[in-house]
Every structure is written in C-alpha cells, then in structure tokens.
Design a protein around this motif. Structure first.
Motif, PDB file in Angstrom:
ATOM      1  N   VAL A  54      21.203  59.150   2.742  1.00 28.22           N
ATOM      2  CA  VAL A  54      21.008  59.439   0.992  1.00 28.22           C
ATOM      3  C   VAL A  54      22.381  58.859   0.905  1.00 28.22           C
ATOM      4  O   VAL A  54      22.758  58.534  -0.584  1.00 28.22           O
ATOM      5  CB  VAL A  54      20.953  60.422   1.295  1.00 28.22           C
ATOM      6  N   ALA A  55      23.114  58.490   1.276  1.00 23.62           N
ATOM      7  CA  ALA A  55      24.760  57.662   1.100  1.00 23.62           C
ATOM      8  C   ALA A  55      24.450  56.656   1.233  1.00 23.62           C
ATOM      9  O   ALA A  55      25.446  56.030   0.276  1.00 23.62           O
ATOM     10  CB  ALA A  55      25.322  58.297   1.981  1.00 23.62           C
ATOM     11  N   GLU A  56      23.386  56.017   0.243  1.00 25.42           N
ATOM     12  CA  GLU A  56      23.419  54.891   0.727  1.00 25.42           C
ATOM     13  C   GLU A  56      23.458  54.436  -0.960  1.00 25.42           C
ATOM     14  O   GLU A  56      24.356  53.863  -1.148  1.00 25.42           O
ATOM     15  CB  GLU A  56      21.978  54.399   0.381  1.00 25.42           C
ATOM     16  N   SER A  57      23.117  56.087  -2.073  1.00 26.28           N
ATOM     17  CA  SER A  57      23.466  55.934  -3.249  1.00 26.28           C
ATOM     18  C   SER A  57      25.075  56.766  -3.590  1.00 26.28           C
ATOM     19  O   SER A  57      24.839  57.078  -2.403  1.00 26.28           O
ATOM     20  CB  SER A  57      22.785  56.180  -4.017  1.00 26.28           C
ATOM     21  N   GLN A  58      25.971  56.371  -4.675  1.00 27.70           N
ATOM     22  CA  GLN A  58      27.145  57.018  -4.526  1.00 27.70           C
ATOM     23  C   GLN A  58      26.816  58.639  -4.696  1.00 27.70           C
ATOM     24  O   GLN A  58      27.950  59.710  -5.122  1.00 27.70           O
ATOM     25  CB  GLN A  58      27.850  56.548  -5.915  1.00 27.70           C
ATOM     26  N   THR A  59      25.162  59.155  -5.414  1.00 34.26           N
ATOM     27  CA  THR A  59      24.706  60.637  -5.724  1.00 34.26           C
ATOM     28  C   THR A  59      23.752  60.906  -5.626  1.00 34.26           C
ATOM     29  O   THR A  59      23.200  59.687  -5.232  1.00 34.26           O
ATOM     30  CB  THR A  59      25.292  60.395  -7.124  1.00 34.26           C
ATOM     31  N   PRO A  60      23.251  61.774  -5.458  1.00 33.00           N
ATOM     32  CA  PRO A  60      22.086  62.359  -4.459  1.00 33.00           C
ATOM     33  C   PRO A  60      21.533  62.250  -5.848  1.00 33.00           C
ATOM     34  O   PRO A  60      20.977  61.969  -7.134  1.00 33.00           O
ATOM     35  CB  PRO A  60      21.942  63.749  -5.191  1.00 33.00           C
ATOM     36  N   ALA A  61      19.788  62.054  -5.927  1.00 32.46           N
ATOM     37  CA  ALA A  61      18.381  61.591  -6.536  1.00 32.46           C
ATOM     38  C   ALA A  61      18.758  62.603  -8.215  1.00 32.46           C
ATOM     39  O   ALA A  61      18.858  63.913  -7.967  1.00 32.46           O
ATOM     40  CB  ALA A  61      17.341  61.480  -5.523  1.00 32.46           C
ATOM     41  N   ILE A  69      22.040  69.709  -0.240  1.00 27.13           N
ATOM     42  CA  ILE A  69      21.848  70.101   0.843  1.00 27.13           C
ATOM     43  C   ILE A  69      23.127  69.039   1.004  1.00 27.13           C
ATOM     44  O   ILE A  69      22.905  67.766   1.716  1.00 27.13           O
ATOM     45  CB  ILE A  69      20.828  70.139   0.990  1.00 27.13           C
ATOM     46  N   ALA A  70      24.842  69.119   1.474  1.00 28.83           N
ATOM     47  CA  ALA A  70      26.062  68.208   1.707  1.00 28.83           C
ATOM     48  C   ALA A  70      25.430  68.006   2.879  1.00 28.83           C
ATOM     49  O   ALA A  70      26.124  69.604   3.334  1.00 28.83           O
ATOM     50  CB  ALA A  70      26.324  68.705   0.293  1.00 28.83           C
ATOM     51  N   TYR A  71      25.766  67.288   3.358  1.00 24.23           N
ATOM     52  CA  TYR A  71      26.502  67.421   5.113  1.00 24.23           C
ATOM     53  C   TYR A  71      26.667  66.066   5.975  1.00 24.23           C
ATOM     54  O   TYR A  71      27.235  65.354   4.755  1.00 24.23           O
ATOM     55  CB  TYR A  71      24.935  67.708   5.795  1.00 24.23           C
ATOM     56  N   PHE A  72      27.318  66.596   6.547  1.00 26.72           N
ATOM     57  CA  PHE A  72      28.241  65.338   7.290  1.00 26.72           C
ATOM     58  C   PHE A  72      27.381  65.671   8.327  1.00 26.72           C
ATOM     59  O   PHE A  72      27.573  65.997   9.597  1.00 26.72           O
ATOM     60  CB  PHE A  72      29.654  65.778   7.695  1.00 26.72           C
ATOM     61  N   GLY A 115      15.231  70.553  -2.755  1.00 28.82           N
ATOM     62  CA  GLY A 115      16.978  70.009  -3.143  1.00 28.82           C
ATOM     63  C   GLY A 115      17.193  68.902  -3.285  1.00 28.82           C
ATOM     64  O   GLY A 115      16.059  68.088  -2.507  1.00 28.82           O
ATOM     65  N   ASP A 116      18.058  67.815  -3.474  1.00 32.12           N
ATOM     66  CA  ASP A 116      18.701  66.932  -2.738  1.00 32.12           C
ATOM     67  C   ASP A 116      19.564  66.784  -2.606  1.00 32.12           C
ATOM     68  O   ASP A 116      20.649  67.781  -1.560  1.00 32.12           O
ATOM     69  CB  ASP A 116      20.028  66.658  -4.113  1.00 32.12           C
ATOM     70  N   LEU A 117      19.131  65.484  -0.991  1.00 29.25           N
ATOM     71  CA  LEU A 117      20.013  65.816  -0.141  1.00 29.25           C
ATOM     72  C   LEU A 117      21.791  64.931  -0.403  1.00 29.25           C
ATOM     73  O   LEU A 117      20.750  63.772  -1.388  1.00 29.25           O
ATOM     74  CB  LEU A 117      19.130  65.140   0.639  1.00 29.25           C
ATOM     75  N   PHE A 118      22.432  65.432   0.236  1.00 30.52           N
ATOM     76  CA  PHE A 118      23.901  63.542  -0.062  1.00 30.52           C
ATOM     77  C   PHE A 118      24.549  64.410   1.464  1.00 30.52           C
ATOM     78  O   PHE A 118      24.705  65.493   2.178  1.00 30.52           O
ATOM     79  CB  PHE A 118      24.826  65.037  -1.201  1.00 30.52           C
TER      80      PHE A 118
END
Length: 246
Positions: A54-61, A69-72, A115-118
């Motif tokens: 997901v992090a290919e973009s600077q923001t979720p779709a 859904i933000a994750y490291f 939800g959106d993945l980030f």
C-alpha cells in the motif's frame, strides 16, 4: 431425404454443450491482501520492510471507507524453504506470497471488515538480517529516536476508526510508531491496536498510544497474538475483526 435418427441428434447436441462448457474459465480465489508488519525475536520483533504494498502511494485509496488499517511491518529476508527459519523471522507465506506477521493480520482484517490499508514506512530502510535489525531497534529505543516517515496519510478526516498494527520490539512499539502517532491528531477517532509479539503481548503500549493521542479513544479490545501462531490465525483474526462491529 433420409431422416437422422433422433437418438443421434440428442447425442450430437450433448457433445456440443460439453465442448462449450469446457472453455469456461475456472474462478480463482484471490490471496490475502498483503501489506504490513513484523517482529523479530528477542526484541520482541523488529522486522524490515520489502515495501511494495500500500505504501507505494502516499495515501490510502479513496474508497470512501471510514476505516483505516495502518500498520508497520518488517519481514526479515530468509530462505522460506526452511520452516524453522520462517517461524523465527516472523513471516507468513500465504499462497506463495511472503508477508510480515502484521501485514498478514492487516490483510485478514481488511478482508473481514473492509477499510483502507496503509503501510507505515520509514525513509531509512531497516536491515533485513535478524541481528542487525534487532540491534538497530534497540539503538533507536535507547536514543528515543523518531525515524522519518516515507508515507503519509492525506485524507485522515474521512476515517473514524484506525486499526493500528505493529510488532512488539523490546517490550514497546517500534520508534516509527511514535513518529506516526505524533504526526497526526486522532482526536474524536477510535484507535484499535493489534500486535504480534514474542511473549509479552501489548506490553502496555495501548497506554502509550492513549498518552500520545489524548483526544482519541483507544479501545481495550485490541488483539495480541504470539508471532509463532500468526500463520494459523486467520480464523481468530477474522472473528476478532467481526466482533468489533465496524
């Protein structure tokens, strides 16, 4: 003109239909959407990121969803042919795709509630080998570092619920999570943590999140799973996500 026997006509028709049906493509099931986080072992789990997802973009779709859904994640670079090596590196191999534990959990959560993945990524890449990764995680904690982030949320206002995934590194969140939580104001939103760990569960990181985000509601119904159990946790993660009523 000779009449063709009716039995022959029936047989010819049946063969024609069979030929047509054999050309229909079989439906395939998409693998778990992948994005996200891991653990390393003793520090309860540093990991490094093959940041593709997901992090290919600077923001979720821009899906219009109110769930983020933000994750490291930091999956180590190991030979996936060795089962013991995979378990030690806190990665999951699903349908041939190698993911970090947090990434895998995030994908199952998205499949369950949407939800959106980030993916939370840092500018400086972490080592992929276990020992250097563990050492860097410890050094960052000693220095109370704030790693610079490479990905940023630009549409935060649309989200009411933040499912936040991270590994337990040396009894705490990775320092990149501190950077992330200090970058945004989640006031009025609900934060629900999930965390693969090496034996210490959340290590009271929920309280740390609440301190960093005093205006947000930090759920007490988070999910912590041993990193050694993540690969077989699909049903458990899905049931937990469903129970949130999102």
């Amino acid at each position: 003109m000779k009449r063709i026997p009716s039995a022959f006509l029936v047989l010819a028709l049946a063969l024609g239909l069979a030929a047509c049906n054999s050309e229909a493509p079989a439906a395939s099931e998409a693998p778990v959407s992948s994005l996200a986080s891991q653990e390393v072992s003793e520090p309860e789990e540093p990991q490094s990121s093959h940041s593709e997802s997901v992090a290919e973009s600077q923001t979720p779709a821009q899906s219009g969803s109110n769930i983020l859904i933000a994750y490291f994640t930091m999956p180590e670079d190991v030979d996936t042919a060795g089962v013991d090596a995979v378990a030690g590196a806190s990665i999951v191999v699903d349908n041939g795709q190698v993911m970090g534990n947090v990434e895998y959990m995030a994908g199952v959560i998205q499949q369950t509630v949407g939800g959106d993945l980030f993916q939370i990524e840092t500018v400086q890449q972490y080592p992929l080998d276990h020992d250097p990764l563990v050492d860097q995680a410890a050094q960052e904690q000693d220095q109370n570092a704030r790693p610079e982030l490479a990905t940023h949320i630009k549409n935060l206002d649309q989200y009411d619920t933040i499912l936040l995934g991270y590994p337990n590194w040396w009894g705490d969140m990775p320092q990149a999570l501190y950077t992330f939580l200090e970058e945004y104001d989640f006031s009025g939103k609900t934060i629900i943590p999930f965390c693969p760990h090496g034996g210490s569960g959340f290590s009271q990181t929920e309280s740390t999140i609440a301190q960093l985000q005093p205006g947000a509601t930090v759920s007490e119904n988070g999910l912590a799973i041993s990193r050694n159990s993540v690969a077989g946790s699909r049903d458990q993660v899905a049931a937990w996500a469903e129970s949130l009523g999102l």
